[in-house]
Design an enzyme around this catalytic site. Sequence first.
Site, PDB file in Angstrom:
ATOM      1  N   SER A 159       5.881   7.097   5.532  1.00  0.00           N
ATOM      2  CA  SER A 159       4.696   7.276   4.478  1.00  0.00           C
ATOM      3  C   SER A 159       4.325   8.191   4.134  1.00  0.00           C
ATOM      4  O   SER A 159       5.375   9.202   3.139  1.00  0.00           O
ATOM      5  CB  SER A 159       4.127   6.038   5.963  1.00  0.00           C
ATOM      6  OG  SER A 159       2.979   5.566   5.222  1.00  0.00           O
ATOM      7  N   ASP A 257       6.234  -3.954   0.361  1.00  0.00           N
ATOM      8  CA  ASP A 257       4.991  -2.491   0.853  1.00  0.00           C
ATOM      9  C   ASP A 257       4.908  -1.939  -0.218  1.00  0.00           C
ATOM     10  O   ASP A 257       5.290  -2.088  -1.742  1.00  0.00           O
ATOM     11  CB  ASP A 257       5.923  -2.056   1.396  1.00  0.00           C
ATOM     12  CG  ASP A 257       5.548  -0.448   1.400  1.00  0.00           C
ATOM     13  OD1 ASP A 257       4.493  -0.221   1.067  1.00  0.00           O
ATOM     14  OD2 ASP A 257       5.989   0.404   1.888  1.00  0.00           O
ATOM     15  N   HIS A 287       5.182  -2.884   5.266  1.00  0.00           N
ATOM     16  CA  HIS A 287       5.829  -1.769   5.168  1.00  0.00           C
ATOM     17  C   HIS A 287       6.405  -0.783   5.989  1.00  0.00           C
ATOM     18  O   HIS A 287       5.830  -1.375   7.328  1.00  0.00           O
ATOM     19  CB  HIS A 287       4.071  -0.860   5.124  1.00  0.00           C
ATOM     20  CG  HIS A 287       4.402   0.708   5.130  1.00  0.00           C
ATOM     21  ND1 HIS A 287       4.617   1.520   3.956  1.00  0.00           N
ATOM     22  CD2 HIS A 287       3.944   1.162   5.773  1.00  0.00           C
ATOM     23  CE1 HIS A 287       4.774   2.678   3.623  1.00  0.00           C
ATOM     24  NE2 HIS A 287       4.037   2.867   5.050  1.00  0.00           N
TER      25      HIS A 287
END
Length: 317
Positions: A159, A257, A287
Site C-alpha cells: 500500500s 482497488d 485493496h
Amino acid sequence: MTYAFDPEITPWLTMLPSGPFADFRELRAMGEAAVRAGLPSYEPDIPITTRDITVPGPEGAPDVMVRVYAPAERDGLLPGLLYIHGGGFIMGSVEQFDAQATRIAAEVGTVVVSVEYRLAPEHPFPAGLEDCYAALEWTAKSASELGIDPGRLGIAGESAGGGLAAAVTLLARDRGGPALCFQYLGVAELDDRLRTPSMRDYDDVPLWNSRSSKVSWDCYLGEGRRGTAEVSPYAAPARAQDLSGLPPAFVTACQYDAFRDEDVDYAQRLSHADVPTELALYPGVLHGGIIPESTTGQRILTDTLAALRRGLGVRGG
C-alpha cells in the site's frame, strides 16, 4: 455501482469501513480500532529473534527505530529485506505489521528490517521517505553485523509502504546508494494525480477507495499540492520518467482497488524499461485482498512469499 466481488469475501463487506472520511483523524482511528480489536497472529514454525534498534536518521532529523527479525538458527549469510508497512502515509506501525514481518523472516528465510517511519500530516513528505532511506543505508552498512549477504538485499512494502518502497528504490539508484537486488511492490500507492479509471470509479468500495486516497495524499504532500506540477517523483513514483536501471520487481494489484490501474501501469513501464517485472492481478477482491481466510487471500500470501524467495535468491524459491 454493483461489483462482482469474490463470493468468499461478501460476508465480510459490511464489517469493513467505507467512509467518507472527513480527515486523517478518522482514518487513523479506523486503524487504531483494528489494533484494539486484535490483529492477525502468526506463530512461526522456527524460532525467530526480534530486537528493536535505533539507527541514525536523516541529517537534521530524529533517529529511526527499526525492528530486526531473523531466524535464530542459520547456516551462513542470509538475504536481507527492508520492509515498509502500509497505512496511507498517515497510520500504521511496525507493531501493526509484526505478524507479516515475522512470517517473511520465518518462511522466506531472511533478515527483515521493518521501519518505524514518521507519519503525515505531522511529518509530510519527504520525512517518511527519508526515514526509510536512512534505514536502508544503515541496513547495508550493518550487513556483516546482521548476517546479511550484501549482494542479496531487497525492499518490500504494501500500500503506502509499496509506494515508499518504489520511491526508496528510485532514490538508491539516483543517489548511488545501496544496491538492491529486488523490489516487492504490493498494491502500491504510487500516483497523486488520481486520474486512472479505477481511481475515478472506485469511490464507494469498502476499506480503501478514491475518497480515502485524497485524504492520504493531501496529508502526505500538504493541502493544495496533490495533482500539481510541484509533486516530486520521489513522492509519487508514477511520475518518474526514467525507470531504467532499477532492480527486478514483483507488483501486485487487486481488481476492486482504486490503486489497481496505477499499479498495472507502473509494472508495464518497468517492463518497458527493461526491468524484469512480474505482475499479479487478483480478481474479485479489494485493496490487498484483505480477507486472509479466503482462497484468494491465501493465494496472495503464497505468491508473495514465493516472489520474495525468488527475488532474494533463496534456494528452492
